[in-house]
Design a protein around this motif. Structure first.
Motif, PDB file in Angstrom:
ATOM      1  N   ALA A  10       0.829  -1.210   0.000  1.00 17.81           N
ATOM      2  CA  ALA A  10       0.000   0.000   0.000  1.00 17.81           C
ATOM      3  C   ALA A  10       0.860   1.254   0.000  1.00 17.81           C
ATOM      4  O   ALA A  10       0.596   2.206  -0.754  1.00 17.81           O
ATOM      5  CB  ALA A  10      -0.930  -0.005   1.215  1.00 17.81           C
ATOM      6  N   ALA A  11       1.899   1.280   0.840  1.00 18.29           N
ATOM      7  CA  ALA A  11       2.779   2.448   0.889  1.00 18.29           C
ATOM      8  C   ALA A  11       3.544   2.615  -0.418  1.00 18.29           C
ATOM      9  O   ALA A  11       3.777   3.740  -0.879  1.00 18.29           O
ATOM     10  CB  ALA A  11       3.742   2.322   2.068  1.00 18.29           C
ATOM     11  N   ILE A  12       3.935   1.512  -1.044  1.00 16.82           N
ATOM     12  CA  ILE A  12       4.653   1.576  -2.321  1.00 16.82           C
ATOM     13  C   ILE A  12       3.737   2.134  -3.408  1.00 16.82           C
ATOM     14  O   ILE A  12       4.141   2.995  -4.213  1.00 16.82           O
ATOM     15  CB  ILE A  12       5.176   0.180  -2.708  1.00 16.82           C
ATOM     16  CG1 ILE A  12       6.315  -0.227  -1.763  1.00 16.82           C
ATOM     17  CG2 ILE A  12       5.643   0.146  -4.159  1.00 16.82           C
ATOM     18  CD1 ILE A  12       6.741  -1.676  -1.894  1.00 16.82           C
ATOM     19  N   LEU A  13       2.474   1.691  -3.441  1.00 16.13           N
ATOM     20  CA  LEU A  13       1.535   2.190  -4.440  1.00 16.13           C
ATOM     21  C   LEU A  13       1.181   3.646  -4.174  1.00 16.13           C
ATOM     22  O   LEU A  13       0.950   4.423  -5.117  1.00 16.13           O
ATOM     23  CB  LEU A  13       0.278   1.319  -4.456  1.00 16.13           C
ATOM     24  CG  LEU A  13       0.468  -0.140  -4.898  1.00 16.13           C
ATOM     25  CD1 LEU A  13      -0.860  -0.883  -4.872  1.00 16.13           C
ATOM     26  CD2 LEU A  13       1.091  -0.214  -6.282  1.00 16.13           C
ATOM     27  N   LEU A  14       1.120   4.044  -2.901  1.00 22.15           N
ATOM     28  CA  LEU A  14       0.881   5.449  -2.569  1.00 22.15           C
ATOM     29  C   LEU A  14       2.017   6.320  -3.093  1.00 22.15           C
ATOM     30  O   LEU A  14       1.792   7.395  -3.663  1.00 22.15           O
ATOM     31  CB  LEU A  14       0.741   5.607  -1.058  1.00 22.15           C
ATOM     32  CG  LEU A  14       0.388   7.020  -0.559  1.00 22.15           C
ATOM     33  CD1 LEU A  14      -1.069   7.344  -0.855  1.00 22.15           C
ATOM     34  CD2 LEU A  14       0.654   7.149   0.947  1.00 22.15           C
ATOM     35  N   GLU A  15       3.248   5.861  -2.915  1.00 25.12           N
ATOM     36  CA  GLU A  15       4.396   6.603  -3.434  1.00 25.12           C
ATOM     37  C   GLU A  15       4.348   6.670  -4.958  1.00 25.12           C
ATOM     38  O   GLU A  15       4.600   7.729  -5.560  1.00 25.12           O
ATOM     39  CB  GLU A  15       5.707   5.951  -2.991  1.00 25.12           C
ATOM     40  CG  GLU A  15       6.940   6.678  -3.487  1.00 25.12           C
ATOM     41  CD  GLU A  15       8.216   5.877  -3.341  1.00 25.12           C
ATOM     42  OE1 GLU A  15       9.212   6.219  -4.021  1.00 25.12           O
ATOM     43  OE2 GLU A  15       8.228   4.901  -2.566  1.00 25.12           O
ATOM     44  N   SER A  16       4.036   5.553  -5.610  1.00 24.71           N
ATOM     45  CA  SER A  16       3.940   5.553  -7.070  1.00 24.71           C
ATOM     46  C   SER A  16       2.879   6.530  -7.548  1.00 24.71           C
ATOM     47  O   SER A  16       3.071   7.252  -8.536  1.00 24.71           O
ATOM     48  CB  SER A  16       3.623   4.143  -7.577  1.00 24.71           C
ATOM     49  OG  SER A  16       4.706   3.264  -7.355  1.00 24.71           O
ATOM     50  N   ALA A  17       1.752   6.573  -6.834  1.00 23.85           N
ATOM     51  CA  ALA A  17       0.696   7.523  -7.196  1.00 23.85           C
ATOM     52  C   ALA A  17       1.194   8.957  -7.049  1.00 23.85           C
ATOM     53  O   ALA A  17       0.920   9.814  -7.902  1.00 23.85           O
ATOM     54  CB  ALA A  17      -0.535   7.296  -6.323  1.00 23.85           C
ATOM     55  N   ALA A  18       1.942   9.237  -5.976  1.00 21.45           N
ATOM     56  CA  ALA A  18       2.447  10.592  -5.746  1.00 21.45           C
ATOM     57  C   ALA A  18       3.362  11.048  -6.867  1.00 21.45           C
ATOM     58  O   ALA A  18       3.394  12.236  -7.212  1.00 21.45           O
ATOM     59  CB  ALA A  18       3.173  10.648  -4.402  1.00 21.45           C
ATOM     60  N   HIS A  19       4.097  10.113  -7.462  1.00 24.56           N
ATOM     61  CA  HIS A  19       4.979  10.479  -8.576  1.00 24.56           C
ATOM     62  C   HIS A  19       4.187  10.831  -9.837  1.00 24.56           C
ATOM     63  O   HIS A  19       4.746  11.421 -10.768  1.00 24.56           O
ATOM     64  CB  HIS A  19       5.947   9.334  -8.875  1.00 24.56           C
ATOM     65  CG  HIS A  19       7.065   9.218  -7.890  1.00 24.56           C
ATOM     66  ND1 HIS A  19       8.089  10.126  -7.799  1.00 24.56           N
ATOM     67  CD2 HIS A  19       7.312   8.293  -6.916  1.00 24.56           C
ATOM     68  CE1 HIS A  19       8.924   9.782  -6.834  1.00 24.56           C
ATOM     69  NE2 HIS A  19       8.477   8.674  -6.286  1.00 24.56           N
ATOM     70  N   ARG A  20       2.902  10.491  -9.858  1.00 22.15           N
ATOM     71  CA  ARG A  20       2.063  10.832 -11.014  1.00 22.15           C
ATOM     72  C   ARG A  20       1.303  12.139 -10.814  1.00 22.15           C
ATOM     73  O   ARG A  20       0.476  12.517 -11.653  1.00 22.15           O
ATOM     74  CB  ARG A  20       1.073   9.696 -11.293  1.00 22.15           C
ATOM     75  CG  ARG A  20       1.717   8.367 -11.671  1.00 22.15           C
ATOM     76  CD  ARG A  20       0.710   7.388 -12.234  1.00 22.15           C
ATOM     77  NE  ARG A  20      -0.298   7.007 -11.267  1.00 22.15           N
ATOM     78  CZ  ARG A  20      -0.194   5.972 -10.422  1.00 22.15           C
ATOM     79  NH1 ARG A  20       0.911   5.212 -10.447  1.00 22.15           N
ATOM     80  NH2 ARG A  20      -1.160   5.686  -9.571  1.00 22.15           N
ATOM     81  N   ALA A  21       1.537  12.814  -9.695  1.00 17.13           N
ATOM     82  CA  ALA A  21       0.835  14.073  -9.418  1.00 17.13           C
ATOM     83  C   ALA A  21       1.078  15.067 -10.546  1.00 17.13           C
ATOM     84  O   ALA A  21       2.199  15.205 -11.047  1.00 17.13           O
ATOM     85  CB  ALA A  21       1.287  14.653  -8.087  1.00 17.13           C
ATOM     86  N   THR A  22       0.017  15.762 -10.940  1.00  9.32           N
ATOM     87  CA  THR A  22       0.112  16.671 -12.085  1.00  9.32           C
ATOM     88  C   THR A  22       0.383  18.107 -11.685  1.00  9.32           C
ATOM     89  O   THR A  22       0.719  18.940 -12.531  1.00  9.32           O
ATOM     90  CB  THR A  22      -1.192  16.616 -12.896  1.00  9.32           C
ATOM     91  OG1 THR A  22      -2.294  16.924 -12.032  1.00  9.32           O
ATOM     92  CG2 THR A  22      -1.388  15.233 -13.495  1.00  9.32           C
ATOM     93  N   GLY A  23       0.210  18.433 -10.423  1.00 15.41           N
ATOM     94  CA  GLY A  23       0.420  19.812  -9.989  1.00 15.41           C
ATOM     95  C   GLY A  23       1.064  19.860  -8.626  1.00 15.41           C
ATOM     96  O   GLY A  23       1.668  18.891  -8.173  1.00 15.41           O
ATOM     97  N   SER A  24       0.931  21.028  -7.977  1.00 15.06           N
ATOM     98  CA  SER A  24       1.444  21.196  -6.627  1.00 15.06           C
ATOM     99  C   SER A  24       0.246  21.364  -5.708  1.00 15.06           C
ATOM    100  O   SER A  24      -0.314  22.464  -5.585  1.00 15.06           O
ATOM    101  CB  SER A  24       2.363  22.415  -6.550  1.00 15.06           C
ATOM    102  OG  SER A  24       2.907  22.542  -5.250  1.00 15.06           O
ATOM    103  N   PRO A  25      -0.203  20.263  -5.080  1.00 14.65           N
ATOM    104  CA  PRO A  25      -1.433  20.339  -4.289  1.00 14.65           C
ATOM    105  C   PRO A  25      -1.278  21.235  -3.069  1.00 14.65           C
ATOM    106  O   PRO A  25      -0.178  21.406  -2.537  1.00 14.65           O
ATOM    107  CB  PRO A  25      -1.670  18.879  -3.883  1.00 14.65           C
ATOM    108  CG  PRO A  25      -0.309  18.252  -3.929  1.00 14.65           C
ATOM    109  CD  PRO A  25       0.414  18.932  -5.043  1.00 14.65           C
ATOM    110  N   ALA A  26      -2.388  21.789  -2.628  1.00 10.67           N
ATOM    111  CA  ALA A  26      -2.391  22.588  -1.404  1.00 10.67           C
ATOM    112  C   ALA A  26      -1.996  21.698  -0.227  1.00 10.67           C
ATOM    113  O   ALA A  26      -2.309  20.499  -0.205  1.00 10.67           O
ATOM    114  CB  ALA A  26      -3.775  23.185  -1.183  1.00 10.67           C
TER     115      ALA A  26
END
Length: 763
Positions: A626-642
């Motif tokens: 779960a933590a690995i997939l969360l990190e992978s998802a974070a690398h796909r972020a398209t902007g700079s979230p609040a």
């Protein structure tokens, strides 16, 4: 004229050190001899003082690439040596002051690779080609000093031509202990049902089977490996089913750097690690359009990539012509098979054929794994190519110490004098088989180094099999219990030679605290001998204990309904839709009644909860998924979230991260349609901000400004890459593990350091 006796300590056997000394000494017209003694190299040398001095300087400055010189001890000799310079038979020695430099296995060198594919060479396509610069070492040793008669090659009598090379000081194979050729060395065999083949025909049969979608068990350096076509999704899925490994990524071996570029994005550090003599698996960003099937690493943005490290791998890859899945020869949670009969039994239901040979494997070594974080290659799994190399002890061990490690990603460490020998990765201590493999490896390395422990260091968790092993030894050696997270941060501090107190950030899944509770998100003020807890993550129940670790959706309910800090809203509709109503009812009842729901202050579990609340992962198919997939998802972020909100509060004299605002805002923004990838990045940034504030407060109150970052969560690239610069901006010095894993694979080294320091009575 002068005569000296010179002892060289370190990894100096099996790496071409004696031929190197012979070349330098004869080039300087010196007299004397060189020989292996115990684990050292001993040189008696005489001649003009300037020339002898040049030889001693060369021992450090010009040593062979695979050598690791720890110490050069020079003393006057009693008399001048006889004329000429010779390599003489090995001798024995007392090893009580340190460790023999048992060499690690080395990848096939360029010279041997050229000969392997040269039709005019007598070793053309010979799968066991090697020289003093490459080939098996630790996996074939029976005893030290490292000479052919003390290895698995003792049963292969050298032919006339190989013997001539072995005895010629000017030859590249001079005293290359595994040297062999088709006339006198090991031979391949192929078995698939009732069909058999030998030598080159065995190789052709195995490659043909892989090419048509079969799974082949191949006898490697440190154990059997399961190999199949990495571009064929159907055979990859079949391997997953048979190996009982539903989602954990497989490693991929490619023929060369050109093929590596087609599979992954290479950085300079990744290129260096891929081509190093250790040839580890390197986790690298997966390239879009890669020929590798998605089933190889489902859901993650990285691929574990490595290059061939044995002649047999080179031959298979050249013949098949495609990237290959190369994974451990076992079922999930079992030790790797190393014996031929054991492999035939345990892998019969997985492999469609067996490519074996008649050179015995003496020690079990899995493949090492590294990744690139904060611009540096860092160890994730320390095994073939690195183990059993020794590391420094900041406080010498006055008595021999065996540190037995933790439960997951298990290693052990032998400590004696000023060195700690970290054993190879042994997997998870899940059952009697893995415990037996652990015992066998301890016995093998202890025998080689004549090591008798007088002290056993262990984790505080009473249910770890490693702790049970330590208790069994209680009638002999003394026991020293070491808290899990103290061992984590000490492993980092010892690597960097930290002197004096330091702040330790230990972020991982779960570890047994000295208060009997489960920890995992800790701020410690530490020395090598002890620690004081200064801060932590907020705690929450784990409904079902281990069941919650396997199912983050359960852990999420624990945080929502029973956490230390209540969340401002009710049940998240998306999570509830994904969970059966009956399960929700049972879990909530467990939380309310506090039945089998231990509380844990864990960074790893907090990241699991975030992954579940964002719909990224509700079930861990493997440890940390779960933590690995969360990190992978974070690398796909398209902007700079609040930023997500957070706060620190004080509980029982500790600074505690109150995550209620973080998770509450996460749920609201996710329900409002904000992308999960952006929110995953925001979660990581919140952890960074919380950590910087914790360390800043601790530095202000203690005056300590060195921060050692360790624990399994520090293998997260976002945290490892963001925390050091953020801490530096706050005026602190931040250190990360490098040569030992930040995860539980580094625990035994930390335990050994703590035990040695306590025995010395210093910090």
């Amino acid at each position: 004229m002068t005569a000296w006796s010179v002892r060289v300590r370190g990894t100096v056997q099996g790496v071409g050190f004696r031929p190197f000394v012979h070349r330098v000494a004869t080039g300087l017209s010196l007299d004397g001899e060189v020989r292996n003694v115990g684990g050292d190299v001993l040189i008696d040398v005489g001649g003009p003082e300037a020339a002898v001095t040049r030889l001693v300087k060369a021992l450090r400055d010009q040593a062979p690439p695979a050598a690791r010189v720890v110490e050069v001890i020079v003393a006057p000799a009693e008399g001048a040596p006889a004329p000429g310079f010779r390599v003489t038979p090995s001798g024995d020695a007392d090893l009580t002051g340190g460790f023999a430099g048992l060499p690690a296995d080395l990848a096939t060198c360029d010279d041997c690779l050229h000969e392997l594919f040269d039709p005019g060479d007598r070793r053309f396509r010979y799968p066991f080609i090697n020289c003093t610069n490459c080939g098996p070492r630790a996996t074939i040793v029976d005893a030290l000093p490292y000479d052919r008669e003390r290895t698995a090659m003792a049963g292969f009598t050298l032919c006339r031509r190989c013997a001539a090379e072995y005895c010629d000081p000017s030859d590249r194979r001079f005293h290359a202990e595994p040297v062999a050729c088709p006339a006198c060395g090991p031979r391949l065999t192929w078995h698939a049902g009732k069909r058999s083949a030998y030598a080159d025909q065995a190789l052709t049969a195995a490659a043909g089977a892989i090419g048509v979608g079969r799974i082949v068990a191949v006898k490697g350096l440190g154990g059997y490996q399961l190999i199949c076509d990495a571009t064929d999704p159907s055979v990859v899925e079949r391997l997953r089913h048979r190996k009982q490994r539903p989602r954990k990524p497989f490693a991929v071996m490619v023929v060369d750097l050109g093929a590596a570029h087609a599979v992954a994005d290479l950085c300079p550090e990744g290129w260096t690690m891929l081509t190093s003599p250790a040839r580890p698996i390197v986790l690298l960003p997966a390239r879009a359009g890669s020929p590798v099937a998605a089933a190889v690493a489902p859901g993650v943005d990285r691929v574990g990539l490595f290059l061939p490290y044995t002649p047999l791998h080179h031959l298979l890859l050249r013949t098949v012509g495609r990237p290959l899945v190369v994974t451990s020869g076992n079922r999930a949670d079992e030790p790797i098979a190393i014996g031929d009969a054991d492999a035939a039994t345990r892998l019969a239901g997985i492999a469609d054929g067996f490519l074996s040979h008649d050179r015995p494997i003496r020690a079990r070594y899995d493949d090492s794994v590294v990744h690139i974080a904060a611009g540096t290659a860092r160890m994730l799994r320390r095994a073939r190519g690195y183990a059993p190399g020794s590391l420094p002890l900041p406080v010498p061990a006055r008595r021999p110490v065996l540190a037995v490690g933790a439960q997951l990603k298990h290693t052990f460490t032998l400590a004696r004098g000023d060195r700690a020998l970290v054993g190879p990765h042994g997997g998870d201590l899940a059952d009697a088989d893995t415990l037996a493999a652990f015992r066998a490896t301890v016995a093998q390395l202890s025998r080689l180094h004549r090591f008798e422990p007088e002290v056993v260091a262990h984790d505080l968790h009473p249910d770890y099999l490693s702790t049970a092993y330590a208790r069994e030894a209680a009638a002999g050696p003394d026991l020293i219990g070491v808290q899990h997270h103290h061992a984590h941060v000490v492993s980092c501090a010892a690597e960097h030679g930290v002197d004096g107190p330091f702040l330790g950030i230990a972020y991982d899944g779960l570890g047994y605290g000295d208060d009997g509770r489960l920890w995992g998100g800790e701020l410690l003020l530490a020395t090598y001998t002890g620690f004081r807890r200064l801060g932590r993550f907020g705690a929450a129940p784990l409904p079902g204990g281990e069941a919650a670790v396997r199912r983050p959706a359960r852990t999420a309910l624990g945080y929502l309904y029973g956490g230390e800090f209540p969340l401002p809203q009710g049940s998240p509709p998306a999570l509830c839709r994904r969970m059966p109503a009956a399960e929700q009812t049972v879990v909530r009842r467990m939380i309310e009644r506090r039945v089998n729901s231990p509380y844990a202050s864990s960074t790893g579990r907090f990241l699991d909860v975030a992954a579940s609340l964002l719909g990224i992962c509700d079930d861990n198919g493997y440890e940390g998924e779960a933590a690995i997939l969360l990190e992978s998802a974070a690398h796909r972020a398209t902007g700079s979230p609040a930023p997500l909100p957070w706060r620190l509060t004080e509980v029982d004299g500790l600074w505690v991260y109150d995550w209620s605002g973080t998770l509450g805002d996460l749920l609201s923004r996710h329900d409002g349609g904000e992308p999960a990838a952006d929110l995953a990045l925001a979660v990581h940034r919140a952890v960074v901000d919380v950590t910087v504030e914790l360390c800043g407060r601790a530095a202000e109150s203690t005056g300590v400004r060195v921060v050692c970052l360790s624990g399994g969560c520090m293998q997260n690239r976002i945290l490892a890459g963001s925390l050091p610069p953020a801490l530096r901006a706050a005026g602190l010095t931040a250190l990360l593990n490098r040569d030992v894993p930040a995860g539980d694979g580094g625990i035994s080294y930390g335990q050994a350091v703590v035990a040695a320091a306590r025995l010395a009575g210093g910090g």
